[in-house]
Scaffold this motif. Structure first.
Motif, PDB file in Angstrom:
ATOM      1  N   TRP A  35      43.435  62.858  42.748  1.00  0.00           N
ATOM      2  CA  TRP A  35      42.338  62.537  41.819  1.00  0.00           C
ATOM      3  C   TRP A  35      42.631  61.049  41.285  1.00  0.00           C
ATOM      4  N   VAL A  36      42.013  60.212  41.862  1.00  0.00           N
ATOM      5  CA  VAL A  36      42.025  58.670  41.698  1.00  0.00           C
ATOM      6  C   VAL A  36      40.987  58.084  40.875  1.00  0.00           C
ATOM      7  N   HIS A  37      41.264  57.380  39.735  1.00  0.00           N
ATOM      8  CA  HIS A  37      40.144  56.403  39.147  1.00  0.00           C
ATOM      9  C   HIS A  37      40.683  55.069  39.314  1.00  0.00           C
ATOM     10  N   HIS A  38      40.084  54.242  40.177  1.00  0.00           N
ATOM     11  CA  HIS A  38      40.366  52.828  40.504  1.00  0.00           C
ATOM     12  C   HIS A  38      39.654  52.068  39.771  1.00  0.00           C
ATOM     13  N   ILE A  39      40.572  51.222  39.122  1.00  0.00           N
ATOM     14  CA  ILE A  39      40.194  50.069  37.974  1.00  0.00           C
ATOM     15  C   ILE A  39      40.156  48.579  38.759  1.00  0.00           C
ATOM     16  N   GLY A  40      39.228  48.158  38.666  1.00  0.00           N
ATOM     17  CA  GLY A  40      39.277  46.797  39.551  1.00  0.00           C
ATOM     18  C   GLY A  40      37.949  45.970  39.433  1.00  0.00           C
ATOM     19  N   ALA A  41      37.846  44.880  40.136  1.00  0.00           N
ATOM     20  CA  ALA A  41      36.564  43.920  40.024  1.00  0.00           C
ATOM     21  C   ALA A  41      36.222  43.318  41.216  1.00  0.00           C
ATOM     22  N   VAL A  42      34.977  43.247  41.459  1.00  0.00           N
ATOM     23  CA  VAL A  42      34.404  42.966  42.576  1.00  0.00           C
ATOM     24  C   VAL A  42      33.008  42.037  42.145  1.00  0.00           C
ATOM     25  N   ALA A  43      32.573  41.167  43.219  1.00  0.00           N
ATOM     26  CA  ALA A  43      31.283  40.307  42.943  1.00  0.00           C
ATOM     27  C   ALA A  43      30.331  41.072  42.685  1.00  0.00           C
ATOM     28  N   GLU A  44      29.322  40.866  41.661  1.00  0.00           N
ATOM     29  CA  GLU A  44      28.253  41.512  41.083  1.00  0.00           C
ATOM     30  C   GLU A  44      27.093  41.845  42.734  1.00  0.00           C
ATOM     31  N   ASP A  45      27.053  40.939  43.580  1.00  0.00           N
ATOM     32  CA  ASP A  45      26.554  40.961  44.413  1.00  0.00           C
ATOM     33  C   ASP A  45      26.631  41.862  45.778  1.00  0.00           C
ATOM     34  N   ASP A  46      28.154  42.224  45.666  1.00  0.00           N
ATOM     35  CA  ASP A  46      28.812  42.707  46.817  1.00  0.00           C
ATOM     36  C   ASP A  46      28.454  44.191  46.805  1.00  0.00           C
ATOM     37  N   VAL A  47      27.180  44.611  47.125  1.00  0.00           N
ATOM     38  CA  VAL A  47      26.946  46.152  46.996  1.00  0.00           C
ATOM     39  C   VAL A  47      27.577  46.974  48.129  1.00  0.00           C
ATOM     40  N   GLN A  48      28.114  46.233  49.366  1.00  0.00           N
ATOM     41  CA  GLN A  48      28.707  46.882  50.306  1.00  0.00           C
ATOM     42  C   GLN A  48      29.824  47.440  50.079  1.00  0.00           C
ATOM     43  N   VAL A  49      30.832  46.773  49.208  1.00  0.00           N
ATOM     44  CA  VAL A  49      32.065  46.974  48.892  1.00  0.00           C
ATOM     45  C   VAL A  49      32.061  48.354  47.901  1.00  0.00           C
ATOM     46  N   ARG A  50      31.010  48.256  46.954  1.00  0.00           N
ATOM     47  CA  ARG A  50      31.088  49.491  46.382  1.00  0.00           C
ATOM     48  C   ARG A  50      30.462  50.707  47.084  1.00  0.00           C
TER      49      ARG A  50
END
Length: 300
Positions: A53-68
């Motif tokens: 079970w993994v909880h990933h903590i990170g940051a991406v561009a607000e408009d990068d819907v595809q990565v999420r």
């Protein structure tokens, strides 16, 4: 037992080339593909596919819907992602030569814009049974390790790209340090790996060490255990995510209470499968594939 992974998320732009580009040279690529990657994301997906079970903590561009969307598709919960307005998601330019080796240019982007407030919120109910996994592609690495140890968590650090001073400063906060032979020598300031290992063990006697050796496998050292695993022989196509796959599988296996030797064998098998495929995350095998691979090799 959970793994909290404070790690990078990148878009990997992969170019297949006859050789690595030289100064002043313009080189045509035989192929181009784009994958989701970053050491942090790679290791999270590897750990998930190994059963953790993994909880990933990170940051991406607000408009990068595809990565999420992709993070969720890979069964890593996307709610640990801090959304940064007006910035670019991290990305890497990866050359892959005819031998399957790679050369990488990295742009950190949002990976270096995390806040301590966000990170502490993501620890949630984390306790002494849980791991914090760190690499060196985000900001606030040492600060996060300090907070995790104050909560009683176990901390694993894969200091890539290597920052010698930062890594040495963090030794007292670490339970597991994961390095390759070059990084081990850099930390100790000597070329001989055995001497480097002895010096590091003297400096941090309570530290467990996982040393990846590429095609030669890996070794593990702590106060009670010394173990080594050979790499499985396969025809390599792309080594981009091999190390990250090994790390994710090893830590997930240890979190599941497997022995060091079992964890290393499982990690070596996962890494071997990985290098026979193109890309980073798409190349990471499932646990069923890894178990079948090990069974087949034993029966061969």
């Amino acid at each position: 037992m959970a793994i909290y992974n404070l790690g990078s998320i990148n878009w990997d732009h992969c170019y297949s080339v006859p050789h690595f580009v030289r100064p002043g040279e313009t080189l045509s690529s035989r192929d181009y593909q784009r994958f989701l990657g970053g050491k942090g994301a790679n290791q999270s997906v590897a750990a998930v596919r190994a059963g953790a079970w993994v909880h990933h903590i990170g940051a991406v561009a607000e408009d990068d819907v595809q990565v999420r969307s992709l993070i969720a598709e890979y069964q890593v919960a996307p709610d640990g992602l801090m959304l940064i307005p007006g910035q670019a998601t991290g990305h890497a330019i990866i050359q892959i030569n005819a031998e399957g080796e790679n050369a990488i240019i990295l742009f950190p982007g949002c990976n270096r814009l995390l806040t301590m407030e966000w990170i502490e919120q993501q620890f949630g109910e984390a306790n002494s049974h849980d791991w914090l996994l760190l690499q060196n592609e985000t900001n606030l690495v040492q600060e996060s390790a300090t907070v995790a140890k104050a909560r009683g968590m176990q901390v694993a650090f894969n200091p890539a790209p290597m920052d010698k001073d930062l890594t040495l400063d963090m030794l007292d906060y670490l339970d597991l340090l994961i390095v390759n032979e070059v990084e081990l020598s850099d930390l100790a300031g000597v070329d001989d790996p055995e001497r480097a290992l002895a010096m590091l063990k003297q400096k941090a006697p309570n530290l467990s060490l996982l040393i990846t050796l590429g095609a030669k496998g890996a070794r593990y050292e702590d106060q009670k255990t010394s173990a080594r695993v050979d790499a499985f022989k396969v025809d390599a196509v792309d080594t981009t995510a091999a190390g990250d796959t090994f790390i994710g599988y090893f830590l997930a296996s240890r979190a599941a209470a497997l022995s060091v030797e079992e964890s290393m064998t499982r990690a070596a098998a996962a890494s071997a499968i990985c290098v026979t495929r193109q890309g980073a995350i798409p190349s990471i095998p499932t646990l069923l594939e890894v178990e079948a691979f090990i069974k087949n090799r034993k029966n061969a």
